[in-house]
Design a protein around this motif. Structure first.
Motif, PDB file in Angstrom:
ATOM      1  N   MET A 278       0.785  -1.209   0.007  1.00 36.87           N
ATOM      2  CA  MET A 278       0.121   0.109  -0.155  1.00 36.87           C
ATOM      3  C   MET A 278       0.878   1.276  -0.118  1.00 36.87           C
ATOM      4  O   MET A 278       0.328   2.174  -0.280  1.00 36.87           O
ATOM      5  CB  MET A 278      -0.938  -0.081   1.234  1.00 36.87           C
ATOM      6  N   LEU A 279       2.004   1.191   0.283  1.00 35.90           N
ATOM      7  CA  LEU A 279       2.839   2.362   0.537  1.00 35.90           C
ATOM      8  C   LEU A 279       4.181   2.575   0.012  1.00 35.90           C
ATOM      9  O   LEU A 279       5.018   1.335  -0.153  1.00 35.90           O
ATOM     10  CB  LEU A 279       2.947   2.379   2.125  1.00 35.90           C
ATOM     11  N   ALA A 280       4.466   3.387  -0.563  1.00 38.98           N
ATOM     12  CA  ALA A 280       5.850   3.608  -1.203  1.00 38.98           C
ATOM     13  C   ALA A 280       6.574   5.155  -0.738  1.00 38.98           C
ATOM     14  O   ALA A 280       5.965   6.033  -0.446  1.00 38.98           O
ATOM     15  CB  ALA A 280       5.789   3.713  -2.720  1.00 38.98           C
ATOM     16  N   THR A 281       7.900   4.885  -0.592  1.00 40.83           N
ATOM     17  CA  THR A 281       8.379   6.200  -0.140  1.00 40.83           C
ATOM     18  C   THR A 281       9.510   6.643  -1.302  1.00 40.83           C
ATOM     19  O   THR A 281       9.972   5.824  -2.181  1.00 40.83           O
ATOM     20  CB  THR A 281       9.692   5.773   0.826  1.00 40.83           C
ATOM     21  N   PHE A 282       9.650   7.929  -1.246  1.00 40.84           N
ATOM     22  CA  PHE A 282      10.306   8.594  -2.257  1.00 40.84           C
ATOM     23  C   PHE A 282      11.792   8.194  -2.483  1.00 40.84           C
ATOM     24  O   PHE A 282      12.583   8.276  -1.575  1.00 40.84           O
ATOM     25  CB  PHE A 282      10.225  10.054  -2.189  1.00 40.84           C
ATOM     26  N   PRO A 283      12.348   7.684  -3.554  1.00 34.60           N
ATOM     27  CA  PRO A 283      13.639   7.411  -3.639  1.00 34.60           C
ATOM     28  C   PRO A 283      14.779   8.261  -3.523  1.00 34.60           C
ATOM     29  O   PRO A 283      14.499   9.496  -4.087  1.00 34.60           O
ATOM     30  CB  PRO A 283      13.788   6.582  -5.142  1.00 34.60           C
ATOM     31  N   GLU A 284      15.928   8.077  -2.848  1.00 41.03           N
ATOM     32  CA  GLU A 284      16.894   8.945  -2.968  1.00 41.03           C
ATOM     33  C   GLU A 284      17.805   8.930  -4.498  1.00 41.03           C
ATOM     34  O   GLU A 284      17.961   7.788  -4.897  1.00 41.03           O
ATOM     35  CB  GLU A 284      17.680   8.703  -1.922  1.00 41.03           C
ATOM     36  N   GLN A 285      18.217  10.015  -4.945  1.00 44.22           N
ATOM     37  CA  GLN A 285      18.748  10.047  -5.948  1.00 44.22           C
ATOM     38  C   GLN A 285      20.247   9.107  -5.848  1.00 44.22           C
ATOM     39  O   GLN A 285      20.705   8.518  -6.948  1.00 44.22           O
ATOM     40  CB  GLN A 285      19.380  11.516  -6.399  1.00 44.22           C
ATOM     41  N   LYS A 286      20.920   9.005  -4.728  1.00 40.60           N
ATOM     42  CA  LYS A 286      21.858   8.049  -4.627  1.00 40.60           C
ATOM     43  C   LYS A 286      21.785   6.398  -4.825  1.00 40.60           C
ATOM     44  O   LYS A 286      22.574   5.859  -4.932  1.00 40.60           O
ATOM     45  CB  LYS A 286      22.723   8.251  -3.235  1.00 40.60           C
ATOM     46  N   ASP A 287      20.221   6.231  -4.630  1.00 44.39           N
ATOM     47  CA  ASP A 287      19.766   4.887  -4.846  1.00 44.39           C
ATOM     48  C   ASP A 287      19.517   4.514  -6.371  1.00 44.39           C
ATOM     49  O   ASP A 287      19.343   3.474  -6.452  1.00 44.39           O
ATOM     50  CB  ASP A 287      18.554   4.532  -3.951  1.00 44.39           C
ATOM     51  N   LEU A 288      19.745   5.572  -7.222  1.00 44.35           N
ATOM     52  CA  LEU A 288      19.435   5.141  -8.663  1.00 44.35           C
ATOM     53  C   LEU A 288      20.755   4.479  -9.084  1.00 44.35           C
ATOM     54  O   LEU A 288      21.736   4.338  -8.729  1.00 44.35           O
ATOM     55  CB  LEU A 288      19.522   6.466  -9.597  1.00 44.35           C
ATOM     56  N   PHE A 289      20.208   3.431 -10.042  1.00 43.08           N
ATOM     57  CA  PHE A 289      21.294   2.782 -10.795  1.00 43.08           C
ATOM     58  C   PHE A 289      21.901   3.333 -12.024  1.00 43.08           C
ATOM     59  O   PHE A 289      21.022   3.607 -12.985  1.00 43.08           O
ATOM     60  CB  PHE A 289      20.778   1.169 -11.127  1.00 43.08           C
ATOM     61  N   GLU A 290      23.099   3.735 -11.993  1.00 41.88           N
ATOM     62  CA  GLU A 290      23.851   4.484 -13.087  1.00 41.88           C
ATOM     63  C   GLU A 290      23.699   4.040 -14.509  1.00 41.88           C
ATOM     64  O   GLU A 290      23.508   4.367 -15.243  1.00 41.88           O
ATOM     65  CB  GLU A 290      25.134   4.818 -12.733  1.00 41.88           C
ATOM     66  N   GLU A 291      23.587   2.547 -14.567  1.00 38.91           N
ATOM     67  CA  GLU A 291      23.827   1.867 -15.723  1.00 38.91           C
ATOM     68  C   GLU A 291      22.137   1.548 -16.136  1.00 38.91           C
ATOM     69  O   GLU A 291      22.234   1.072 -17.592  1.00 38.91           O
ATOM     70  CB  GLU A 291      24.455   0.441 -15.734  1.00 38.91           C
ATOM     71  N   LEU A 292      21.262   1.624 -15.589  1.00 37.73           N
ATOM     72  CA  LEU A 292      19.913   1.596 -16.080  1.00 37.73           C
ATOM     73  C   LEU A 292      19.320   2.719 -16.558  1.00 37.73           C
ATOM     74  O   LEU A 292      19.896   3.841 -16.320  1.00 37.73           O
ATOM     75  CB  LEU A 292      18.898   1.136 -14.786  1.00 37.73           C
ATOM     76  N   SER A 293      18.523   2.659 -17.445  1.00 37.18           N
ATOM     77  CA  SER A 293      17.773   3.785 -17.969  1.00 37.18           C
ATOM     78  C   SER A 293      16.615   4.407 -17.180  1.00 37.18           C
ATOM     79  O   SER A 293      16.063   3.510 -16.162  1.00 37.18           O
ATOM     80  CB  SER A 293      17.159   3.246 -19.661  1.00 37.18           C
ATOM     81  N   GLY A 294      15.969   5.478 -17.402  1.00 38.47           N
ATOM     82  CA  GLY A 294      15.091   5.937 -16.495  1.00 38.47           C
ATOM     83  C   GLY A 294      13.908   4.879 -16.748  1.00 38.47           C
ATOM     84  O   GLY A 294      13.168   4.699 -15.716  1.00 38.47           O
TER      85      GLY A 294
END
Length: 297
Positions: free
Chosen positions: A78-94
């Motif tokens: 039911m619940l999602a939290t806003f991801p932090e930029q540092k947790d993004l995967f650099e090699e993956l596309s948006g």
């Protein structure tokens, strides 16, 4: 839909949340305003079960809480939290980030192209994240929340790094999304909260010291900037109306909603002696922030 009941937590003898109570339901955007280090993120972490409170509980739909694995899984759907930029995967596309969130929570990616179009991301969303600017990364984090499409969303500093145009775009999307959701937004863009939040909570010393409701009729004030010396002089020569406020040693707010028209005109005339510029309207998030945290934005 969500209830905090007597939630307390302390770190190294410092109380961060102190017997906090809150009830919120879908169809609401709730802003949270407080300086850094006063418990906003901790409150979100308790709601998301990233941090266990020392006492108290978080209830969902009046019956679910974090008491066992089965209920925890139900709540996390039911619940999602806003991801932090540092947790993004650099090699993956948006777009792959968006599909990841869509599959984890929604179980489908059919709505992802609509999100890409709504957020004007088509010209870069298929590129690797390592090529993104800070603003593009932040917009992607918001797009991931839209892809998750959960009934409850916790968004900490959702507007970080966004230019004016994208702040306006995200604000519009938040208002569109809230119809069937409960959305919490902690943001340093306080005036922006006035545009889309249904209420704003002010957190201080572990408690909510004020709740500003935009859905209710709010008191009207005559607002004028005066120096400390001018305020002291005014106090000496006039009986200021009950309920007036002098905020952050610069802003005098005089309640005029209950005055007759002639009395309002008199006060406007009096204040012209101190400052030729004044505004009339309800108190905003910025002004309450300055009141409770004794600092100017």
């Amino acid at each position: 839909m969500l209830k905090l009941s007597n939630v307390s937590i302390a770190y190294n003898d410092k109380v961060v949340l102190d017997s906090l109570d809150l009830t919120a339901d879908k169809g609401e955007i709730i802003g949270v305003a407080a300086p850094n280090g006063t418990g906003k993120t901790t409150m979100f972490n308790v709601m998301a079960n990233f941090v266990k409170p020392d006492s108290g509980h978080v209830f969902f739909d009046g019956k679910y809480t974090y008491r066992n694995e089965k209920e925890e899984l139900h709540i996390h759907r039911m619940l999602a939290t806003f991801p932090e930029q540092k947790d993004l995967f650099e090699e993956l596309s948006g777009v792959n980030h968006m599909k990841l969130y869509a599959n984890m929570w929604k179980g489908s990616t059919k709505h992802v192209p609509t999100i890409i179009e709504r957020l004007h991301m088509g010209h870069y969303v298929k590129r690797k994240v390592q090529t993104y600017s800070l603003g593009m990364r932040q917009r992607l984090c918001f797009a991931m929340m839209m892809a998750a499409d959960t009934p409850i969303m916790l968004m900490d500093e959702v507007m970080n790094g966004l230019d004016v145009e994208n702040v306006a775009l995200i604000s519009e999307c938040l208002m569109e999304m809230k119809q069937d959701k409960l959305i919490f937004v902690a943001s340093h863009l306080l005036a922006n909260l006035d545009l889309y939040a249904d209420r704003v909570l002010f957190l201080k010393d572990g408690k909510f010291v004020h709740e500003q409701k935009f859905t209710a009729e709010n008191e009207t004030f005559l607002k004028v900037e005066v120096s400390v010396e001018q305020y002291e002089l005014l106090q000496a020569v006039r009986d200021l109306p009950p309920g007036h406020m002098y905020i952050a040693n610069y802003l005098l707010c005089i309640p005029i909603g209950g005055m007759s028209e002639s009395e309002q005109i008199k006060w406007m005339g009096r204040m012209l002696n101190y400052n030729k510029e004044m505004t009339i309207g309800p108190m905003g998030t910025v002004e309450f922030y300055e009141k409770y945290y004794a600092k100017s934005i």
